[in-house]
Design a protein around this motif. Structure first.
Motif, PDB file in Angstrom:
ATOM      1  N   SER A 258       0.818  -1.197   0.000  1.00  0.00           N
ATOM      2  CA  SER A 258       0.000   0.000   0.000  1.00  0.00           C
ATOM      3  C   SER A 258       0.859   1.257   0.000  1.00  0.00           C
ATOM      4  O   SER A 258       0.573   2.230  -0.711  1.00  0.00           O
ATOM      5  N   SER A 263      -1.899  -2.131  -5.054  1.00  0.00           N
ATOM      6  CA  SER A 263      -3.294  -2.474  -4.751  1.00  0.00           C
ATOM      7  C   SER A 263      -3.338  -3.728  -3.881  1.00  0.00           C
ATOM      8  O   SER A 263      -3.472  -4.848  -4.384  1.00  0.00           O
ATOM      9  N   SER A 267      -6.870  -3.587   1.932  1.00  0.00           N
ATOM     10  CA  SER A 267      -6.260  -2.266   2.011  1.00  0.00           C
ATOM     11  C   SER A 267      -6.111  -1.792   3.451  1.00  0.00           C
ATOM     12  O   SER A 267      -7.113  -1.665   4.172  1.00  0.00           O
ATOM     13  N   ARG A 269      -5.564   1.179   4.327  1.00  0.00           N
ATOM     14  CA  ARG A 269      -6.279   2.451   4.411  1.00  0.00           C
ATOM     15  C   ARG A 269      -7.743   2.225   4.756  1.00  0.00           C
ATOM     16  O   ARG A 269      -8.322   2.960   5.561  1.00  0.00           O
ATOM     17  N   VAL A 270      -8.350   1.204   4.172  1.00  0.00           N
ATOM     18  CA  VAL A 270      -9.740   0.896   4.506  1.00  0.00           C
ATOM     19  C   VAL A 270      -9.843   0.385   5.939  1.00  0.00           C
ATOM     20  O   VAL A 270     -10.756   0.761   6.682  1.00  0.00           O
ATOM     21  N   VAL A 396     -16.632   4.918   4.003  1.00  0.00           N
ATOM     22  CA  VAL A 396     -15.405   4.924   3.220  1.00  0.00           C
ATOM     23  C   VAL A 396     -15.577   5.792   1.987  1.00  0.00           C
ATOM     24  O   VAL A 396     -16.694   6.065   1.540  1.00  0.00           O
ATOM     25  N   ASP A 400     -12.675   3.840  -2.501  1.00  0.00           N
ATOM     26  CA  ASP A 400     -12.353   2.671  -1.678  1.00  0.00           C
ATOM     27  C   ASP A 400     -13.545   1.742  -1.513  1.00  0.00           C
ATOM     28  O   ASP A 400     -13.472   0.774  -0.743  1.00  0.00           O
ATOM     29  N   ASP A 403     -12.853  -1.971  -2.300  1.00  0.00           N
ATOM     30  CA  ASP A 403     -12.003  -2.578  -1.284  1.00  0.00           C
ATOM     31  C   ASP A 403     -12.778  -2.832   0.005  1.00  0.00           C
ATOM     32  O   ASP A 403     -12.618  -3.877   0.655  1.00  0.00           O
TER      33      ASP A 403
END
Length: 481
Positions: A258, A263, A267, A269-270, A396, A400, A403
């Motif tokens: 990430s 990808s 994730s 970030r999620v 989100v 995103d 994901d």
């Protein structure tokens, strides 16, 4: 059909076990094999759909699912059936993500919430149909085929869907998903569609992440399922230790990927988005309880109480019906109550499971009260799940969304797998330590107690923050649903 097959085998499990002369542990692998392949392929299936077109990938997954269903129905031994169940789960993992991807890229705001509610209702219908159809087919024993029609029924349905799908879905891919690089068309966060030709780039496949996740799931599942039967050999403990190592490597790899702008399969970030870690825990817990409950209940009703497959399947109908109704109706409650729906649902589910365990522990069939408790269990689990799913997806960012959907649906399937493996091991370990209906009854009481404890943990997770949100604390409102 994909959801139905995650549940239909539970009803057929006792007949399947007797016909193939399989152990309880191998029976767990027959049930769990579907979820293993399904769970690890969901995100990759979604990305493949974005690259080649969601319609095309849906049809490809459907074809794999249909052929694997035929193979399952013709299997001659537990080893073959486990292998074909893995293939069937792989087909579902390619087929079903396309539905959620289309929902995410087509709807926004309240329209998306309604679409997700309809999706959740279909989950409940699929689960109910699995119990009813499975019970009816096994009880009918068509041409002496026993459990085999629970798989073979997918074949004519799959063929019809393939014929219809080529006409219905092929045009959508040509108009909206095909193009340079095989990309898919999305709807912007404002609700306005992208202009023709303005297409979001397809996501790269994270094959190393897929391999690591699959290895971690297998290293956990196999020893948990086989450990009780084999008296917990050394290799089982080694496998569990390796599972922790591999999962750590997976997390580090995903984080590094990430940061490099890649990808990752899941994730980071999620996972760091407000409310998502709590949503992951609650969904995992709810699905583990649901998956374990369905599996052990069918074994107890048919193996312990001697009920027919049809009657056992009918016992689960109140649970599935209440789950579906609550999934459609919870949004009509005042919004300020929504923060308490999930912990309250878990608490209701825990009380219902404790009551069901107490009714069955004495060796009886529970009487009319058991159907009331089945309904309240389904109601509680639906309230524990649906608000969390809708809230996490809504928070989100649009880019995103895929994901987040992949993460949450993968979590749900891993939860089913964990429930069958862990609670199935608890039930079988206790039931097989004795003989007769009382051994099964005591095992059911013990397992329901364990599942109720897990539901209480789901209730306590985030309950303090939910109470703060109910009182109007803005910080809690941002962090939790």
């Amino acid at each position: 059909m994909g959801v139905l097959d995650a549940f239909i085998v539970n009803v057929a499990a006792p007949d399947l076990r007797a016909d193939l002369h399989t152990s309880g542990a191998l029976l767990q692998l027959v049930v769990a094999g579907y979820s293993i392949a399904y769970s690890v392929l969901l995100i990759t299936g979604a990305r493949l759909g974005a690259r080649v077109g969601h319609g095309r990938m849906f049809l490809g997954g459907l074809a794999v699912f249909t052929v694997a269903s035929l193979a399952c129905g013709l299997a001659q031994g537990p080893g073959q059936l486990i292998a074909f169940r893995l293939a069937q789960g792989a087909g579902a993992g390619l087929m079903l993500p396309q539905v959620l991807s289309l929902i995410q890229h087509t709807f926004t705001g309240t329209s998306r919430t309604r679409a997700l509610g309809a999706y959740a209702a279909v989950l409940g219908v699929g689960a109910a149909a699995g119990q009813l159809v499975g019970g009816a087919l096994v009880s009918a024993d068509l041409f002496g085929s026993g459990w085999r029609p629970v798989f073979l029924i997918n074949v004519p349905i799959g063929v019809l869907l393939l014929v219809a799908g080529v006409r219905v879905l092929g045009g959508r891919d040509a108009a909206g998903a095909a193009g340079a690089g095989g990309t898919d068309r999305a709807v912007g966060a404002s609700g306005a569609g992208r202009a023709a030709g303005d297409r979001a780039p397809s996501r790269a496949l994270d094959l190393p992440g897929l391999f690591l996740l699959a290895a971690a799931v297998l290293l956990f599942t196999v020893p948990v399922v086989l450990g009780q039967e084999l008296d917990w050999p050394l290799w089982g403990w080694v496998s569990l230790a390796l599972c922790a190592v591999v999962f750590t490597v997976f997390a580090l790899y995903e984080t590094r990927l990430s940061r490099r702008g890649g990808s990752p399969l899941l994730s980071p970030r999620v996972l760091r988005a407000p409310g998502v870690p709590l949503a992951v825990f609650r969904i995992l817990t709810m699905m583990a309880v649901n998956g374990g409950f369905t599996f052990v209940l069918m074994l107890h009703l048919q193996g312990g109480l001697g009920q027919s497959a049809l009657r056992a399947g009918l016992t689960m109908v109140p649970t599935c019906a209440a789950f579906s109704v609550a999934g459609l109706g919870w949004r009509r409650l005042p919004e300020r109550w929504h923060a308490l729906l999930s912990p309250g649902g878990f608490l209701l589910g825990a009380a219902s499971l404790a009551g069901i365990g107490a009714l069955y522990a004495g060796g009886g069939d529970g009487g009319p009260l058991v159907y009331v408790l089945m309904a309240t269990e389904g109601l509680g689990m639906s309230l524990a799940y649906n608000p969390v799913l809708a809230g996490a997806v809504a928070r989100v960012r649009q880019e995103d969304a895929a994901d987040a959907s992949g993460l949450l649906v993968t979590t749900a399937q891993i939860g089913l797998l964990v429930g069958v493996a862990v609670f199935g091991a608890v039930f079988l370990g206790r039931a097989e330590s004795g003989t007769g209906p009382l051994a099964s009854a005591h095992a059911m009481g013990l397992t329901c107690g364990a599942m109720a404890a897990a539901a209480v943990a789901g209730c306590l997770a985030g309950a303090v923050r939910a109470l703060a949100r109910l009182r109007g604390d803005p910080r809690a409102a941002r962090a939790d649903r």
